[in-house]
Design a protein around this motif. Sequence first.
Motif, mmCIF file in Angstrom:
data_model
loop_
_atom_site.group_PDB
_atom_site.id
_atom_site.type_symbol
_atom_site.label_atom_id
_atom_site.label_comp_id
_atom_site.label_asym_id
_atom_site.label_seq_id
_atom_site.Cartn_x
_atom_site.Cartn_y
_atom_site.Cartn_z
ATOM 1 N N ALA A 98 0.843 -1.192 0.000
ATOM 2 C CA ALA A 98 0.000 0.000 0.000
ATOM 3 C C ALA A 98 0.878 1.242 0.000
ATOM 4 C CB ALA A 98 -0.922 0.004 1.214
ATOM 5 N N ALA A 99 0.520 2.207 -0.833
ATOM 6 C CA ALA A 99 1.289 3.455 -0.898
ATOM 7 C C ALA A 99 0.326 4.630 -0.962
ATOM 8 C CB ALA A 99 2.205 3.466 -2.117
ATOM 9 N N LEU A 100 0.539 5.612 -0.094
ATOM 10 C CA LEU A 100 -0.222 6.855 -0.119
ATOM 11 C C LEU A 100 0.591 7.863 -0.930
ATOM 12 C CD1 LEU A 100 -2.524 8.757 0.795
ATOM 13 C CD2 LEU A 100 -1.218 9.163 2.900
ATOM 14 N N VAL A 101 0.018 8.307 -2.049
ATOM 15 C CA VAL A 101 0.766 9.112 -3.019
ATOM 16 C C VAL A 101 0.017 10.417 -3.284
ATOM 17 C CG1 VAL A 101 1.844 9.109 -5.301
ATOM 18 C CG2 VAL A 101 1.496 6.939 -4.090
ATOM 19 N N ASP A 102 0.728 11.522 -3.197
ATOM 20 C CA ASP A 102 0.178 12.812 -3.605
ATOM 21 C C ASP A 102 0.517 12.983 -5.088
ATOM 22 O OD1 ASP A 102 -0.955 15.292 -3.687
ATOM 23 O OD2 ASP A 102 0.586 16.290 -2.485
ATOM 24 N N VAL A 103 -0.512 12.938 -5.938
ATOM 25 C CA VAL A 103 -0.315 12.987 -7.386
ATOM 26 C C VAL A 103 -0.757 14.358 -7.889
ATOM 27 C CG1 VAL A 103 -0.730 11.839 -9.591
ATOM 28 C CG2 VAL A 103 -0.908 10.529 -7.463
ATOM 29 N N THR A 104 0.087 14.980 -8.695
ATOM 30 C CA THR A 104 -0.251 16.266 -9.311
ATOM 31 C C THR A 104 0.049 16.197 -10.802
ATOM 32 O OG1 THR A 104 1.964 17.108 -8.770
ATOM 33 C CG2 THR A 104 0.187 17.611 -7.217
ATOM 34 N N GLY A 105 -0.488 17.153 -11.531
ATOM 35 C CA GLY A 105 -0.274 17.192 -12.969
ATOM 36 C C GLY A 105 -1.428 16.569 -13.722
ATOM 37 N N SER A 106 -1.266 16.461 -15.041
ATOM 38 C CA SER A 106 -2.329 15.883 -15.866
ATOM 39 C C SER A 106 -1.723 15.025 -16.952
ATOM 40 C CB SER A 106 -3.187 16.989 -16.498
ATOM 41 O OG SER A 106 -2.400 17.804 -17.354
ATOM 42 N N TYR A 117 0.121 12.292 -18.992
ATOM 43 C CA TYR A 117 1.367 11.591 -18.697
ATOM 44 C C TYR A 117 2.365 12.460 -17.941
ATOM 45 C CZ TYR A 117 -0.451 8.184 -22.003
ATOM 46 O OH TYR A 117 -1.246 7.255 -22.629
ATOM 47 N N GLU A 118 2.084 13.754 -17.843
ATOM 48 C CA GLU A 118 2.986 14.665 -17.137
ATOM 49 C C GLU A 118 2.557 14.784 -15.680
ATOM 50 O OE1 GLU A 118 4.062 18.319 -19.251
ATOM 51 O OE2 GLU A 118 3.171 17.464 -21.060
ATOM 52 N N VAL A 119 2.753 13.693 -14.950
ATOM 53 C CA VAL A 119 2.370 13.673 -13.540
ATOM 54 C C VAL A 119 3.629 13.700 -12.675
ATOM 55 C CG1 VAL A 119 0.156 12.507 -13.824
ATOM 56 C CG2 VAL A 119 2.233 11.143 -13.596
ATOM 57 N N ALA A 120 3.456 14.228 -11.478
ATOM 58 C CA ALA A 120 4.518 14.215 -10.476
ATOM 59 C C ALA A 120 3.954 13.602 -9.207
ATOM 60 C CB ALA A 120 5.014 15.635 -10.208
ATOM 61 N N ILE A 121 4.801 12.953 -8.440
ATOM 62 C CA ILE A 121 4.320 12.274 -7.239
ATOM 63 C C ILE A 121 5.187 12.602 -6.037
ATOM 64 C CG2 ILE A 121 3.378 10.339 -8.567
ATOM 65 C CD1 ILE A 121 5.809 8.685 -7.423
#
Length: 376
Positions: free
Chosen positions: A17-25, A27-31
Amino acid sequence: MKVIGLMSGTSVDGIDAALVDVTGSGYEVAIEVLGSLTVDYSAELRHQILGVCSGQSITMAQVAQLDDEIAIAFAQAAQQLGPADLIASHGQTIYHRPPTAKHLGYSWQLGRGDLIAHLTQTPTVNDFRQADIAAGGQGAPLVPPVDASLLSHPRQHRCVQNIGGIGNLTYLPPWDRTGQPPTDIVGWDTGPGNALIDWAVDLFSQGTLTYDHNGDWAAQGTPHAPLIDQWLGQPFFQQPPPKSTGRELFGADYGQRCWQQAQTLDLSQADFLATLTAFTAATIVHSYQQLPRLPDEVLLCGGGSRNAHLKAQLQTQLPGCKVRLTDDAGLDSNFKEAIAFAILGYWQWHQHPGNLTTVTGASRPCILGQTHMPHT
């Protein structure tokens, strides 16, 4: 958006299990990984899952109970990581059938998304493989577009090699991670990863061990090269990609046949484990020979990436490649698959396609997964 990715693979060793803060839209995502943990299955639940995967008879009532128990275990893992905006659950695969000329593929993951959503009171995405299969794809592997978004290098050719129960690769040509990914990204299942090694360790230790720590047991033996060559004649390895496989092919029955062959050659247990480990390495190298070109570096992840003996064999057989872990590229190799499904869930929530047709063979890009909203 804070997303919890939940994953249990073909090794059936527990829930990552991983809690990830995902930003972007797109394929250009950052975590940013905010937390991660592994929750082991109980010995009884793992035994039940492995039994179903190996073809043991089971009633529909027992399937329903197993589906519930897996969902509860997944929900409890998510709750340990704290609140999130979304949960993305791969579930537990119990059956995978690749497509043929006669019929679509089929893939079945237990761990009800509706129950996870209810127990956690969090929107939950699951059932990621079905849309790709409906479009004529393999439904696997699904992680390559995430690998492209997080691990592509602007100048180097990379391969990401997951070694779970089954191994799979992603070939990443150079890309600066802006716009659309290159059209020559490919990926497929390479064959057995840990599945046969784990099976043999469980057999030889009479259930007291579930894996070969660091490959130490295999390192005591001598691999039998003619037997490896014979096993590489299996039709799966000659099949061109796209292709996928599972325990249906490389499971307990396959392992038992291999062990019977080894006994006729008077191989010791350590020799057999050495042969299985060398076989896993050979299947990976065999797949790399089908790539457009050999990569500059190979990034390992999954449980098998912690097998030092296996890693050393891969480095020896791929002398022109630098064999490292995804950790060396900034992505935790222990939780990469859970992180990947967090991103696949994020893409589903934002209605962004999650499959790569060059990998799965699907006729079109698809929105992957089904969303279940919690009910108060």
